[in-house]
Design an enzyme around this catalytic site. Structure first.
Site, PDB file in Angstrom:
ATOM      1  N   HIS A  63       0.808  -1.194  -0.013  1.00 36.29           N
ATOM      2  CA  HIS A  63       0.036  -0.187   0.031  1.00 36.29           C
ATOM      3  C   HIS A  63       0.771   1.258   0.186  1.00 36.29           C
ATOM      4  O   HIS A  63       1.898   1.289   0.670  1.00 36.29           O
ATOM      5  CB  HIS A  63      -0.901  -0.004   1.301  1.00 36.29           C
ATOM      6  CG  HIS A  63      -2.001  -1.044   1.189  1.00 36.29           C
ATOM      7  ND1 HIS A  63      -1.682  -2.286   1.875  1.00 36.29           N
ATOM      8  CD2 HIS A  63      -3.396  -0.876   0.853  1.00 36.29           C
ATOM      9  CE1 HIS A  63      -2.752  -2.791   1.501  1.00 36.29           C
ATOM     10  NE2 HIS A  63      -3.857  -2.250   1.137  1.00 36.29           N
ATOM     11  N   ASP A 112      27.193  -0.221  -5.973  1.00 33.26           N
ATOM     12  CA  ASP A 112      27.491   0.808  -7.182  1.00 33.26           C
ATOM     13  C   ASP A 112      28.351   2.013  -6.932  1.00 33.26           C
ATOM     14  O   ASP A 112      28.908   1.924  -7.961  1.00 33.26           O
ATOM     15  CB  ASP A 112      26.118   1.634  -7.617  1.00 33.26           C
ATOM     16  CG  ASP A 112      26.360   2.372  -8.861  1.00 33.26           C
ATOM     17  OD1 ASP A 112      26.577   1.904  -9.807  1.00 33.26           O
ATOM     18  OD2 ASP A 112      26.042   3.707  -8.835  1.00 33.26           O
TER      19      ASP A 112
END
Length: 143
Positions: A63, A112
């Site tokens: 949600h 990364d």
């Protein structure tokens, strides 16, 4: 998606954590601010916050809820960085998925930023691993 229409709005909080295993030299670079791409903690923190706020966009049945706070912290060992994310809301459903999304995005941002230091001569990552991603705690009730 579970219907939460009739559930009351309640204060909720969840903390999740996980770690990324790195070469000791890479951990040293992070701690000393010597990563060429920039401040690893700052970037990982922003990635974690953004992911927590947008978790319903990447987890199909989660949600969308109003996130009222996200705290990010880091702990180090010689060969790892542990990322901890606490998410808070006043909503009809919990925030553990949001905290987990934050942890994963933060750890991926770290990977990364340091991948150049982690690759071997074949371009593989023999040491680097994300592991031990868990929900440490959930709370529902009065803040």
């Amino acid at each position: 998606m579970v219907d939460v229409t009739n559930k009351p709005v309640v204060y909720r909080e969840a903390t999740a954590s996980g770690e990324i295993v790195l070469r000791p030299e890479t951990v040293r670079r992070i701690r000393e601010g010597l990563v060429e791409k920039g401040n690893v903690e700052a970037v990982a923190s922003v990635a974690a916050i953004m992911a927590a706020k947008d978790s319903s966009k990447i987890i199909p049945l989660a949600h969308p809820i109003p996130i009222t706070g996200v705290d990010v912290s880091f702990d180090y060992t010689e060969n790892s960085v542990r990322l901890r994310v606490t998410v808070k809301t006043k909503a009809e459903t919990g925030v553990e998925m949001d905290a987990l999304a934050g942890v994963m995005a933060g750890l991926l941002a770290i990977w990364d930023m340091v991948k150049a230091y982690e690759k071997d001569e074949k371009g593989q990552y023999p040491v680097t691993a994300i592991r031990n991603v868990v929900v440490e705690s959930k709370f529902k009730g009065e803040a």
